[in-house]
Write a protein that holds these residues in place. Structure first.
Motif, short mmCIF file in Angstrom:
data_model
loop_
_atom_site.label_atom_id
_atom_site.label_comp_id
_atom_site.label_asym_id
_atom_site.label_seq_id
_atom_site.Cartn_x
_atom_site.Cartn_y
_atom_site.Cartn_z
N LYS A 56 -1.28 1.64 -15.05
CA LYS A 56 -2.60 1.60 -15.37
C LYS A 56 -2.98 0.71 -14.13
CE LYS A 56 -5.45 0.39 -18.74
NZ LYS A 56 -5.21 0.30 -20.64
N TYR A 57 -3.12 -0.79 -13.85
CA TYR A 57 -3.49 -1.31 -13.36
C TYR A 57 -4.05 -0.81 -11.65
CZ TYR A 57 -4.64 -6.28 -11.16
OH TYR A 57 -4.87 -7.17 -10.03
N PHE A 58 -2.87 -0.43 -10.97
CA PHE A 58 -3.73 0.44 -9.82
C PHE A 58 -4.06 2.00 -10.16
CE2 PHE A 58 -0.67 -2.68 -8.36
CZ PHE A 58 -1.73 -3.31 -7.97
N SER A 59 -4.38 2.23 -11.08
CA SER A 59 -5.07 3.92 -11.64
C SER A 59 -4.07 4.41 -10.96
CB SER A 59 -6.44 3.72 -10.88
OG SER A 59 -7.41 2.92 -11.21
N ILE A 60 -2.68 4.32 -11.13
CA ILE A 60 -2.13 5.25 -11.09
C ILE A 60 -2.14 6.08 -11.90
CG2 ILE A 60 0.59 6.32 -9.97
CD1 ILE A 60 0.48 3.46 -8.66
N LYS A 61 -1.86 7.91 -12.27
CA LYS A 61 -1.10 8.47 -13.11
C LYS A 61 -0.45 9.47 -12.89
CE LYS A 61 -6.07 8.63 -15.18
NZ LYS A 61 -6.92 9.44 -15.36
N ASN A 62 1.44 9.10 -13.65
CA ASN A 62 2.49 10.42 -13.13
C ASN A 62 3.33 9.71 -14.42
OD1 ASN A 62 4.40 11.61 -11.75
ND2 ASN A 62 3.98 10.57 -8.94
N TYR A 108 0.96 -1.59 0.40
CA TYR A 108 0.13 -0.18 -0.42
C TYR A 108 0.74 1.12 0.00
CZ TYR A 108 -3.92 -2.16 1.33
OH TYR A 108 -5.30 -3.82 1.36
N ARG A 109 1.76 1.28 0.93
CA ARG A 109 2.65 2.06 0.57
C ARG A 109 3.39 2.48 -0.65
NH1 ARG A 109 8.83 2.51 3.89
NH2 ARG A 109 8.84 5.14 3.94
N SER A 110 4.01 1.42 -1.21
CA SER A 110 4.72 1.80 -2.70
C SER A 110 3.57 2.43 -4.05
CB SER A 110 4.58 0.43 -2.82
OG SER A 110 5.63 -0.09 -2.36
N ILE A 111 2.45 1.76 -3.99
CA ILE A 111 1.16 2.77 -3.76
C ILE A 111 0.94 4.34 -4.34
CG2 ILE A 111 -1.24 2.45 -4.93
CD1 ILE A 111 -0.98 -0.30 -4.61
N ASN A 112 0.67 4.26 -2.61
CA ASN A 112 0.63 5.71 -2.00
C ASN A 112 1.96 6.72 -2.27
OD1 ASN A 112 -0.54 7.72 -0.14
ND2 ASN A 112 0.94 7.53 0.63
N ILE A 113 3.67 6.07 -2.59
CA ILE A 113 4.49 6.97 -2.99
C ILE A 113 4.13 6.81 -4.54
CG2 ILE A 113 6.53 7.14 -3.26
CD1 ILE A 113 6.03 7.55 -0.35
N LEU A 114 3.77 6.49 -5.19
CA LEU A 114 4.13 6.21 -6.52
C LEU A 114 2.75 6.79 -7.38
CD1 LEU A 114 4.49 2.53 -7.53
CD2 LEU A 114 6.19 4.27 -7.86
N LYS A 115 2.04 7.61 -6.49
CA LYS A 115 0.97 8.49 -7.39
C LYS A 115 1.21 9.75 -6.31
CE LYS A 115 -3.53 5.27 -6.53
NZ LYS A 115 -4.59 4.89 -5.91
N LYS A 116 2.11 9.99 -5.27
CA LYS A 116 2.02 10.94 -4.78
C LYS A 116 3.50 11.98 -5.52
CE LYS A 116 3.90 10.74 0.52
NZ LYS A 116 3.88 10.49 1.43
N VAL A 117 4.57 11.11 -5.51
CA VAL A 117 5.57 11.34 -6.12
C VAL A 117 6.00 12.06 -7.54
CG1 VAL A 117 7.36 10.14 -5.45
CG2 VAL A 117 6.59 9.88 -7.24
N ASP A 118 6.61 13.65 -7.76
CA ASP A 118 6.51 14.50 -8.59
C ASP A 118 6.90 13.50 -9.99
OD1 ASP A 118 5.97 17.24 -8.01
OD2 ASP A 118 7.49 16.60 -6.40
N TYR A 119 7.55 12.96 -10.50
CA TYR A 119 7.92 11.67 -10.94
C TYR A 119 8.42 10.44 -10.52
CZ TYR A 119 8.63 16.46 -13.48
OH TYR A 119 8.80 17.56 -13.84
N ILE A 120 8.58 9.39 -11.84
CA ILE A 120 8.51 7.83 -11.54
C ILE A 120 9.78 7.88 -12.26
CG2 ILE A 120 8.16 5.91 -12.22
CD1 ILE A 120 5.08 6.86 -11.02
#
Length: 281
Positions: A44-50, A19-31
């Motif tokens: 896409k699977y976890f609906s993360i747009k970054n 859960y923490r990984s998903i949260n970090i990937l959502k909130k950082v400025d870049y991946i």
């Protein structure tokens, strides 16, 4: 000053992400990604747009400075690899190294790692182990590396491509012997996961002429070298030595005893000369 997050991703089963990984990937400025197309499937699977940036073994030297500047300017960045924990046998080492040079905080997240996952299920010693990554591709270099690991007492963890698996197991058999215990783990956490344990000879019999083992991600674990029980000399060996030493020098008697008994002459020396026969010729 931004933060550099090390974010592990699943090695097979997508649900293994935290859960923490998903949260970090959502909130950082870049991946930062090793392969943007591959990472996009996960996001896409976890609906993360970054925003995705690329970092691989070919461009790491060139790109690291750019990303360090972005971090210095206050941007938070997460780095991911294709699968598992970033930097472990994957790009990212130079970026992390230069982050420390620039007093940028590096934040590691726990998560999937094929080496540790395989080790936990291996049934081999887990309190002491060494990770060696991929063996060299060149034959001589590969043999040299396996030879250097021959006396390693810790459990040895290797990664190997399926195309080289049989060749590598045969080299292990040639150098370490057919009775050494090993484990091969294929496609960990996926529905076709397969873990086999046995002697080198037994594993070789399983994978030879078996096309199933010609594809997939492979982890090899090798049991560490056991302490030689033959260090305790038998009465038979000592009797042979006692007879011979009456007729010749002790050093010569040791060499001949070693040949007769198929024993290591250095072990004989350490046990006989140092421990039992300290008298001077």
């Amino acid at each position: 000053m931004g933060l550099l997050y090390i974010v592990p991703t699943p090695i097979g089963n997508l649900l293994d992400i935290t859960y923490r990984s998903i949260n970090i990937l959502k909130k950082v400025d870049y991946i930062i990604s090793e392969n943007i197309k591959h990472t996009s499937i996960l996001l896409k699977y976890f609906s993360i747009k970054n925003k995705l940036l690329k970092l691989n073994t070919c461009n790491e030297k060139e790109k690291k400075n750019k990303y360090i500047i972005m971090l210095n300017n206050g941007k938070n960045i997460a780095i991911v690899s294709n699968a598992g924990t970033p930097v472990i046998n994957d790009p990212g080492y130079l970026l992390v190294k230069h982050a420390y040079y620039n007093n940028i905080r590096v934040v590691p997240l726990p998560g999937a790692c094929a080496a540790i996952t395989a080790l936990s299920a291996s049934g081999l010693k887990t309190n002491q182990f060494c990770y060696e990554g991929f063996l060299p591709k060149k034959q001589k270099s590969c043999e040299k590396k396996i030879n250097s690991l021959c006396k390693e007492i810790r459990t040895i963890i290797l990664y190997e491509s399926p195309k080289r698996l049989i060749h590598t197991i045969k080299l292990i058999k040639k150098i370490m012997g057919s009775k050494r215990k090993i484990v091969i783990a294929k496609e960990l956490t996926k529905k076709w996961e397969n873990i086999k344990k046995g002697t080198v000879k037994e594993i070789l019999n399983i994978i030879e002429n078996n096309i199933y083992w010609e594809k997939g991600e492979i982890t090899i674990l090798i049991d560490g070298k056991k302490k030689n029980k033959d260090n305790i000399l038998s009465s038979k060996i000592l009797n042979i030595f006692n007879i011979l030493k009456k007729e010749m020098k002790k050093s010569t008697a040791i060499k001949i005893t070693a040949k007769i008994c198929g024993f290591n002459k250095n072990i004989l020396y350490n046990n006989i000369i140092k421990k039992k026969y300290n008298e001077v010729d």
